[in-house]
Design a protein around this motif. Structure first.
Motif, mmCIF file in Angstrom:
data_model
loop_
_atom_site.group_PDB
_atom_site.id
_atom_site.type_symbol
_atom_site.label_atom_id
_atom_site.label_comp_id
_atom_site.label_asym_id
_atom_site.label_seq_id
_atom_site.Cartn_x
_atom_site.Cartn_y
_atom_site.Cartn_z
ATOM 1 N N ARG A 91 0.821 -1.209 0.000
ATOM 2 C CA ARG A 91 0.000 0.000 0.000
ATOM 3 C C ARG A 91 0.857 1.262 0.000
ATOM 4 N NH1 ARG A 91 -3.250 -0.685 5.363
ATOM 5 N NH2 ARG A 91 -1.179 -1.424 5.984
ATOM 6 N N ALA A 402 -3.458 2.829 -2.640
ATOM 7 C CA ALA A 402 -4.667 2.509 -1.875
ATOM 8 C C ALA A 402 -4.887 3.447 -0.700
ATOM 9 C CB ALA A 402 -4.603 1.065 -1.387
ATOM 10 N N ARG A 481 -13.506 -11.255 -3.173
ATOM 11 C CA ARG A 481 -12.422 -11.338 -4.162
ATOM 12 C C ARG A 481 -12.779 -12.207 -5.368
ATOM 13 N NH1 ARG A 481 -7.540 -9.512 -1.767
ATOM 14 N NH2 ARG A 481 -7.696 -9.292 0.504
ATOM 15 N N TYR A 491 -6.692 -7.488 -5.100
ATOM 16 C CA TYR A 491 -6.278 -6.275 -4.395
ATOM 17 C C TYR A 491 -5.416 -6.666 -3.200
ATOM 18 C CZ TYR A 491 -10.538 -7.466 -1.695
ATOM 19 O OH TYR A 491 -11.517 -8.103 -0.981
ATOM 20 N N TYR A 531 -9.610 -2.559 -6.758
ATOM 21 C CA TYR A 531 -8.627 -2.957 -7.770
ATOM 22 C C TYR A 531 -7.788 -1.736 -8.116
ATOM 23 C CZ TYR A 531 -6.279 -4.205 -12.030
ATOM 24 O OH TYR A 531 -5.304 -4.413 -12.949
ATOM 25 N N TYR A 532 -6.460 -1.960 -8.269
ATOM 26 C CA TYR A 532 -5.537 -0.845 -8.486
ATOM 27 C C TYR A 532 -4.540 -1.215 -9.573
ATOM 28 C CZ TYR A 532 -7.542 -0.240 -3.903
ATOM 29 O OH TYR A 532 -8.426 -0.155 -2.860
ATOM 30 N N GLY A 538 -7.327 3.623 -9.769
ATOM 31 C CA GLY A 538 -7.679 2.767 -8.648
ATOM 32 C C GLY A 538 -9.178 2.799 -8.425
ATOM 33 N N ARG A 540 -12.232 1.466 -5.521
ATOM 34 C CA ARG A 540 -12.627 0.849 -4.264
ATOM 35 C C ARG A 540 -14.065 1.253 -3.972
ATOM 36 N NH1 ARG A 540 -8.560 2.042 -1.567
ATOM 37 N NH2 ARG A 540 -9.163 3.800 -0.231
#
Length: 560
Positions: A91, A402, A481, A491, A531-532, A538, A540
């Protein structure tokens, strides 16, 4: 790294390139190493926490940030006489490259086992590794011992914090603001009811503890229905509580208690519901005196209690446990308060999204001005006490980080061509909130559409799950997920966390990790898959969910 060549350091260039966000740590490391040599140390460990294992910490406790320049909330610094390394998870890798100078190497792992391996490689056999015992929980201490087991390197707990010696008079002073009582309208249970409930749990505990030690700041604030402003974003105050079957000791600076708070604590005096206020600094001595009695067993939380306090408790008189189990449960009145706070929060977020739709096409909004405006809208709502964490306002490639928060040097303009991620929350007298939304005003790419849809599917799948009582969150988080896994996406952060009631936005012990308690009715948890794609965007989507009892055709038996 981030799609830009000038916002991260380049330590291989001649001369090394540092972005304006990095700070020079050369002199600080020189002085720290001088103190290390005077204590006969070959290495020193610097965690990113305080004496209560808090996630968010006051400025005076940000030792890792001051030594390294890295301001992420998770990381560990290790300094030897020749090297300095920062250990953190994925992160924060890009953030670390933006903020650290070339005195520090980035180790891309946050695991204590990785730190141990590095120490064994860099520290000669027979040498000593120093640390501050007030900044290491019992669990962390045990993990370091295990990581160094058989290596012939010795961990040494020091009386002095070496970073504080380097920081000197520049270190911020302790807080002096008032500790206040929550209004009756926002209290689910009186503190006397909570004390009685804990004493009942003590009676029913297999270890038959004679006392409970509360070390987490949220624990004491929750127990006594008191709040403070010692920690940014979290309305808590520096304190410990030692609760026995017949006495209650609150370790806090008494001069900071409001008149109402002092009166409420003394309402049951004399008697078993009388709270004795003791100086905050006297906790170690008081424990030392208490355990001299025969037959004493203290119930502690091994994730919150520090090595320094644990050393005062003879192991045969200690019962390891999790004393904050009560914090994860919410009363009926508390649930209603949390619902109301989320309504207030939703109003602010909806107003913000409508405003963005009007303003972004004109190019007049950037990440910082957006974050400031959504916080302003929250403050206009009833009972708001400000944000519950630093707002994550991230456009385009910054959203691929993130836990990014904008600064003057990294802030981007919001445009119709980029995805925009907003992760924000508020502290209200009636609850704590946390919500994430990702939006785009232009035409997203095929990958962005696919990723967004699957993140949303994961959020919905986990939110709709029916499961047996006391199921581990670790067993079910895969549902968030699965839609991503099906197309090769994933992620790198947790799927959710507990949330407090005008307390911590990340409240232990509820969540989806292996060390969280089983999910049960009355618990609040966030659900936040994402997901990034590094250097691009990115996504979320986060909501807070309440665990409720499901009405099924066949009764689902609890999992033990």
């Amino acid at each position: 790294m981030s799609g830009s060549s000038d916002d991260t350091r380049n330590c291989t260039a001649t001369p090394p390139y540092l972005p304006p966000t990095a700070i020079d740590t050369t002199e600080r490391l020189r002085i720290l190493r001088h103190h290390m040599q005077s204590h006969n140390l070959s290495a020193y460990i610097i965690p990113a926490t305080d004496a209560h294992m808090s996630e968010y910490i006051a400025e005076r406790d940000k030792r890792l940030a001051w030594m390294t320049g890295f301001t992420g909330s998770s990381g560990t610094g290790v300094v030897t006489l020749q090297k300095a390394a920062l250990f953190t998870d994925s992160r924060y890798w890009i953030q670390a490259e933006r903020q650290m100078d070339c005195n520090w190497e980035l180790q891309k792992s946050g695991w204590i086992s990785a730190i141990g391996q590095w120490l064994v490689k860099e520290v000669p056999e027979g040498e000593k590794i120093g640390l501050d015992p007030y900044l290491f929980s019992i669990d962390n201490w045990d993990s370091y011992l295990q990581a160094l087991d058989g290596s012939n390197r010795t961990l040494v707990a020091l009386d002095d914090n070496l970073v504080d010696l380097v920081w000197g008079s520049q270190r911020p002073l302790p807080p002096t603001n008032t500790i206040y009582q929550l209004p009756d309208d926002f209290i689910g249970s009186t503190w006397q009811e909570k004390v009685s409930h804990i004493r009942t749990q003590m009676e029913n505990h297999s270890g038959k503890p004679t006392a409970v030690l509360l070390s987490g700041l949220e624990e004491t604030a929750w127990l006594f229905n008191l709040r403070g402003d010692d920690i940014p974003y979290t309305p808590v105050f520096y304190a410990y509580t030692l609760l026995t079957k017949t006495s209650i000791s609150l370790f806090v600076n008494q001069s900071r208690l409001s008149g109402d708070a002092s009166q409420a604590l003394a309402a049951g005096c004399p008697g078993p519901l009388c709270v004795t206020v003791v100086d905050y600094e006297a906790i170690s001595e008081s424990l030392r005196i208490y355990v001299q009695q025969d037959g004493v067993h203290i119930w502690i939380g091994t994730e919150y209690t520090t090595l320094a306090l644990y050393r005062e408790i003879p192991p045969v008189r200690d019962e390891k446990g999790r004393s904050c189990l009560l914090c994860g449960m919410t009363t009926t009145g508390g649930k209603m308060c949390l619902f109301l706070s989320h309504i207030s929060n939703a109003i602010a977020v909806i107003r913000y999204l409508v405003w963005l739709e009007k303003m972004v096409p004109s190019g007049s909004v950037d990440e910082i001005s957006g974050a400031n405006f959504v916080n302003q809208l929250r403050r206009e709502e009833l009972f708001c006490h400000g944000p519950s964490f630093e707002t994550i306002s991230a456009s385009g490639l910054n959203a691929a980080l993130a836990h990014y928060s904008p600064s003057n040097t990294t802030s981007r303009k919001l445009t119709v061509d980029e995805m925009y991620l907003l992760d924000s929350g508020g502290q209200y007298l009636d609850g704590t909130t946390d919500i994430t939304r990702t939006v785009q005003w232009g035409e997203p790419t095929a990958l962005q559409k696919e990723a967004y849809t699957r993140v949303l599917m994961g959020n919905i799948d986990l939110s709709r799950l029916v499961f047996p009582p006391r199921t581990s969150g670790r067993m079910v988080e895969v549902l968030a997920r699965r839609p991503l896994w099906e197309v090769g996406l994933n992620y790198g952060h947790g799927t959710g966390h507990g949330i407090g009631n005008f307390l911590s936005v990340h409240e232990w012990p509820v969540g989806f990790q292996s060390n969280n308690v089983p999910l049960d009715k009355g618990m609040f948890t966030s659900i936040e898959p994402g997901y990034y794609l590094e250097g691009e965007f990115g996504i979320r989507l986060e909501d807070v969910a309440l665990v409720v009892e499901a009405q099924t055709k066949v009764i689902l038996l609890p999992i033990f």
